[in-house]
Design a protein around this motif. Sequence first.
Motif, PDB file in Angstrom:
ATOM      1  N   TYR A 182       0.832  -1.201  -0.044  1.00  0.00           N
ATOM      2  CA  TYR A 182      -0.162  -0.243  -0.068  1.00  0.00           C
ATOM      3  C   TYR A 182       1.057   1.299   0.114  1.00  0.00           C
ATOM      4  CZ  TYR A 182      -4.387  -2.198   1.442  1.00  0.00           C
ATOM      5  OH  TYR A 182      -5.713  -2.816   1.292  1.00  0.00           O
ATOM      6  N   PHE A 183       2.052   1.267   0.694  1.00  0.00           N
ATOM      7  CA  PHE A 183       2.921   2.227   0.898  1.00  0.00           C
ATOM      8  C   PHE A 183       4.204   2.347   0.083  1.00  0.00           C
ATOM      9  CE2 PHE A 183       0.516   0.900   4.650  1.00  0.00           C
ATOM     10  CZ  PHE A 183      -0.225   1.842   5.007  1.00  0.00           C
ATOM     11  N   MET A 188       1.817   1.714  -5.288  1.00  0.00           N
ATOM     12  CA  MET A 188       1.087   1.337  -4.475  1.00  0.00           C
ATOM     13  C   MET A 188       0.064   0.152  -5.044  1.00  0.00           C
ATOM     14  SD  MET A 188      -0.550   4.971  -2.926  1.00  0.00           S
ATOM     15  CE  MET A 188       0.405   5.762  -1.798  1.00  0.00           C
ATOM     16  N   LEU A 189       0.926  -0.819  -5.551  1.00  0.00           N
ATOM     17  CA  LEU A 189       0.252  -2.018  -6.302  1.00  0.00           C
ATOM     18  C   LEU A 189      -0.989  -2.686  -5.374  1.00  0.00           C
ATOM     19  CD1 LEU A 189       3.333  -3.707  -7.902  1.00  0.00           C
ATOM     20  CD2 LEU A 189       1.462  -2.467  -8.964  1.00  0.00           C
ATOM     21  N   GLN A 190      -0.807  -2.946  -4.255  1.00  0.00           N
ATOM     22  CA  GLN A 190      -1.715  -3.687  -3.552  1.00  0.00           C
ATOM     23  C   GLN A 190      -2.935  -2.885  -3.134  1.00  0.00           C
ATOM     24  OE1 GLN A 190      -1.338  -7.255  -2.951  1.00  0.00           O
ATOM     25  NE2 GLN A 190      -3.676  -6.782  -2.749  1.00  0.00           N
ATOM     26  N   LEU A 191      -2.742  -1.544  -2.819  1.00  0.00           N
ATOM     27  CA  LEU A 191      -3.770  -0.811  -2.629  1.00  0.00           C
ATOM     28  C   LEU A 191      -4.786  -0.480  -3.818  1.00  0.00           C
ATOM     29  CD1 LEU A 191      -5.104   1.383  -0.771  1.00  0.00           C
ATOM     30  CD2 LEU A 191      -3.655   3.125  -1.961  1.00  0.00           C
ATOM     31  N   ARG A 192      -4.217  -0.381  -4.979  1.00  0.00           N
ATOM     32  CA  ARG A 192      -4.676  -0.345  -6.261  1.00  0.00           C
ATOM     33  C   ARG A 192      -5.524  -1.582  -6.559  1.00  0.00           C
ATOM     34  NH1 ARG A 192      -0.040   0.852  -9.803  1.00  0.00           N
ATOM     35  NH2 ARG A 192      -1.261   0.692 -11.643  1.00  0.00           N
ATOM     36  N   ASP A 219      -6.632  -3.910  -4.049  1.00  0.00           N
ATOM     37  CA  ASP A 219      -7.733  -3.901  -3.294  1.00  0.00           C
ATOM     38  C   ASP A 219      -8.896  -2.818  -3.566  1.00  0.00           C
ATOM     39  OD1 ASP A 219      -6.086  -6.006  -2.055  1.00  0.00           O
ATOM     40  OD2 ASP A 219      -5.654  -5.052  -0.102  1.00  0.00           O
ATOM     41  N   LEU A 220      -8.598  -1.896  -4.161  1.00  0.00           N
ATOM     42  CA  LEU A 220      -9.791  -1.102  -4.239  1.00  0.00           C
ATOM     43  C   LEU A 220     -10.382  -1.464  -5.390  1.00  0.00           C
ATOM     44  CD1 LEU A 220      -7.959   2.473  -3.892  1.00  0.00           C
ATOM     45  CD2 LEU A 220      -9.787   1.449  -2.581  1.00  0.00           C
ATOM     46  N   LYS A 221      -9.780  -2.178  -6.422  1.00  0.00           N
ATOM     47  CA  LYS A 221     -10.583  -2.838  -7.427  1.00  0.00           C
ATOM     48  C   LYS A 221     -11.348  -3.945  -7.043  1.00  0.00           C
ATOM     49  CE  LYS A 221      -8.885  -0.806 -11.359  1.00  0.00           C
ATOM     50  NZ  LYS A 221      -9.531  -0.004 -12.293  1.00  0.00           N
ATOM     51  N   VAL A 222     -10.774  -4.643  -6.062  1.00  0.00           N
ATOM     52  CA  VAL A 222     -11.791  -5.664  -5.531  1.00  0.00           C
ATOM     53  C   VAL A 222     -12.709  -5.306  -4.921  1.00  0.00           C
ATOM     54  CG1 VAL A 222     -11.915  -7.666  -3.789  1.00  0.00           C
ATOM     55  CG2 VAL A 222      -9.770  -7.384  -5.144  1.00  0.00           C
ATOM     56  N   LEU A 223     -12.809  -3.953  -4.222  1.00  0.00           N
ATOM     57  CA  LEU A 223     -13.760  -3.543  -3.208  1.00  0.00           C
ATOM     58  C   LEU A 223     -14.835  -2.966  -4.267  1.00  0.00           C
ATOM     59  CD1 LEU A 223     -14.821  -2.247  -0.402  1.00  0.00           C
ATOM     60  CD2 LEU A 223     -13.649  -0.182  -1.253  1.00  0.00           C
ATOM     61  N   SER A 224     -14.561  -2.367  -5.174  1.00  0.00           N
ATOM     62  CA  SER A 224     -15.349  -1.749  -6.257  1.00  0.00           C
ATOM     63  C   SER A 224     -16.300  -2.942  -6.939  1.00  0.00           C
ATOM     64  CB  SER A 224     -14.611  -1.194  -7.443  1.00  0.00           C
ATOM     65  OG  SER A 224     -15.436  -0.510  -8.367  1.00  0.00           O
ATOM     66  N   LYS A 225     -15.751  -4.006  -7.057  1.00  0.00           N
ATOM     67  CA  LYS A 225     -16.358  -5.105  -7.643  1.00  0.00           C
ATOM     68  C   LYS A 225     -17.349  -5.859  -6.458  1.00  0.00           C
ATOM     69  CE  LYS A 225     -15.646  -9.753 -10.018  1.00  0.00           C
ATOM     70  NZ  LYS A 225     -14.569 -10.676 -10.462  1.00  0.00           N
ATOM     71  N   LEU A 226     -17.006  -5.855  -5.171  1.00  0.00           N
ATOM     72  CA  LEU A 226     -17.704  -6.383  -4.132  1.00  0.00           C
ATOM     73  C   LEU A 226     -18.872  -5.192  -3.878  1.00  0.00           C
ATOM     74  CD1 LEU A 226     -15.092  -7.592  -1.746  1.00  0.00           C
ATOM     75  CD2 LEU A 226     -16.742  -8.994  -3.334  1.00  0.00           C
ATOM     76  N   ALA A 227     -18.487  -3.864  -3.913  1.00  0.00           N
ATOM     77  CA  ALA A 227     -19.785  -3.033  -3.809  1.00  0.00           C
ATOM     78  C   ALA A 227     -20.711  -2.675  -4.816  1.00  0.00           C
ATOM     79  CB  ALA A 227     -18.864  -1.475  -3.753  1.00  0.00           C
ATOM     80  N   ARG A 286      -5.553 -11.497  -5.199  1.00  0.00           N
ATOM     81  CA  ARG A 286      -4.234 -12.100  -6.063  1.00  0.00           C
ATOM     82  C   ARG A 286      -4.343 -11.750  -7.412  1.00  0.00           C
ATOM     83  NH1 ARG A 286      -4.102 -16.341  -2.535  1.00  0.00           N
ATOM     84  NH2 ARG A 286      -5.336 -17.637  -3.880  1.00  0.00           N
ATOM     85  N   GLU A 287      -5.513 -12.062  -8.160  1.00  0.00           N
ATOM     86  CA  GLU A 287      -5.812 -11.960  -9.568  1.00  0.00           C
ATOM     87  C   GLU A 287      -5.630 -10.534  -9.782  1.00  0.00           C
ATOM     88  OE1 GLU A 287      -9.698 -13.441 -10.076  1.00  0.00           O
ATOM     89  OE2 GLU A 287      -8.863 -15.721 -10.491  1.00  0.00           O
ATOM     90  N   ALA A 288      -6.404  -9.432  -9.117  1.00  0.00           N
ATOM     91  CA  ALA A 288      -6.270  -8.078  -9.114  1.00  0.00           C
ATOM     92  C   ALA A 288      -4.929  -7.635  -9.215  1.00  0.00           C
ATOM     93  CB  ALA A 288      -7.109  -7.327  -8.139  1.00  0.00           C
ATOM     94  N   HIS A 289      -4.042  -7.984  -8.298  1.00  0.00           N
ATOM     95  CA  HIS A 289      -2.715  -7.605  -8.080  1.00  0.00           C
ATOM     96  C   HIS A 289      -1.811  -7.930  -9.231  1.00  0.00           C
ATOM     97  CE1 HIS A 289       1.505  -7.787  -6.944  1.00  0.00           C
ATOM     98  NE2 HIS A 289       1.188  -6.901  -6.104  1.00  0.00           N
TER      99      HIS A 289
END
Length: 369
Positions: A204-205, A209-213, A215-223, A338-341
């Motif tokens: 994330y830091f 910021m690969l993992q942050l990006r 995880d936000l893609k995953v969140l958007s899909k779940l949202a 993992r897939e999003a990353h």
Amino acid sequence: LFPSVEPAMAVAFLSRTLDQVSTSVTQLQATAATLAPGLVEAPKPEKAPEIRYLVPADWEKEWEAYKNRNARLRNRHVLAGLLRGGVPEHLRKEVWQYLLGATSMDPQEAAEQNMPEVPQEVVAQIELDVLRTFPSDEFFTSADFAGPERLKEVLLAVARADPGLGYCQSLNFVCGAFLSVFPDPAESRLATQVLLQRLQIRNYFTDGMLQLRADLKVLSKLAKRHAPGVVKLVHANGLELSFICAKWFLSLFSSTLPLETVRCIWDNMLHDGIQTVFKVALALLMLIESLLPADARSVDEVVAVSRQIVNVDARTVLRMAYDPAIKVPRGELNLMRREAHGKILHADAAGDLRNAQMRRGGRQRQAPW
């Protein structure tokens, strides 16, 4: 095998490895059940723990009984139920140490480690950010506690211990939240390092910021399942959900919600891992959607409502986050991350290649991917 590795780091690595093995087994069971229905039993969904709201004295008795039980016979659902109900303030340090797998660290040991110096520009940024961390929290900013001074010590220690990580804004809130429970800067530094590994959020830091990006893609899909109205409105305004949620993930809610609420969320996050972060984020998005006017058209209205939810109490957030309606299976979530990353890493590599080709004097034949 690795005598120089801190025990807490080894515990975190082992926990993550076991989680990955468990995830793989669950995925294989689900696949086999799909291919051969009737021959292979599909994995059963996890049973939700019973939430227990106890007065501090009763909570302490249950906690002692849980600790004194044989480690092999401990029921993690019993502990989860206790955590959902809230950890008494005077026990939180002990409980967090247990959940992190880390006991107190000798401050002298941290000081004696051979660590590189932190670049001066990083020191200057830290000195600015510590003054912006929990400025309205009376205890943190009090002269007796001297939060900014302690926080600076923690952030510098993290930057020295992990030069590849260094310092990134929002780490000040993460470390500050730990300081509110672990006043010893050495303990807070160790807790921060364990957390970044446990949740797999170190990236994330770091640059990109690969993992942050991811995880936000995953969140958007779940949202899209749980708060479709918010997602649709944000996209209609030409923005991504990260416009609202990036700071939630970067600071693990500590820059958005009151510190008392954050500690209650972290009680569960340290037990359930990254799953809690996604569940709480989805709960907040659902809360925003429920408060939006029916005729909302502007993203400004989403932002205005998101500022209102900072006053929501911890019990409400956790009750919504752990409601069976919010389904974020651990195995599915790990696979999605993992897939999003991988996709983002691949896209970045392709972009770097195109940029390199342009710098060499024009685009060449496009790569097969």
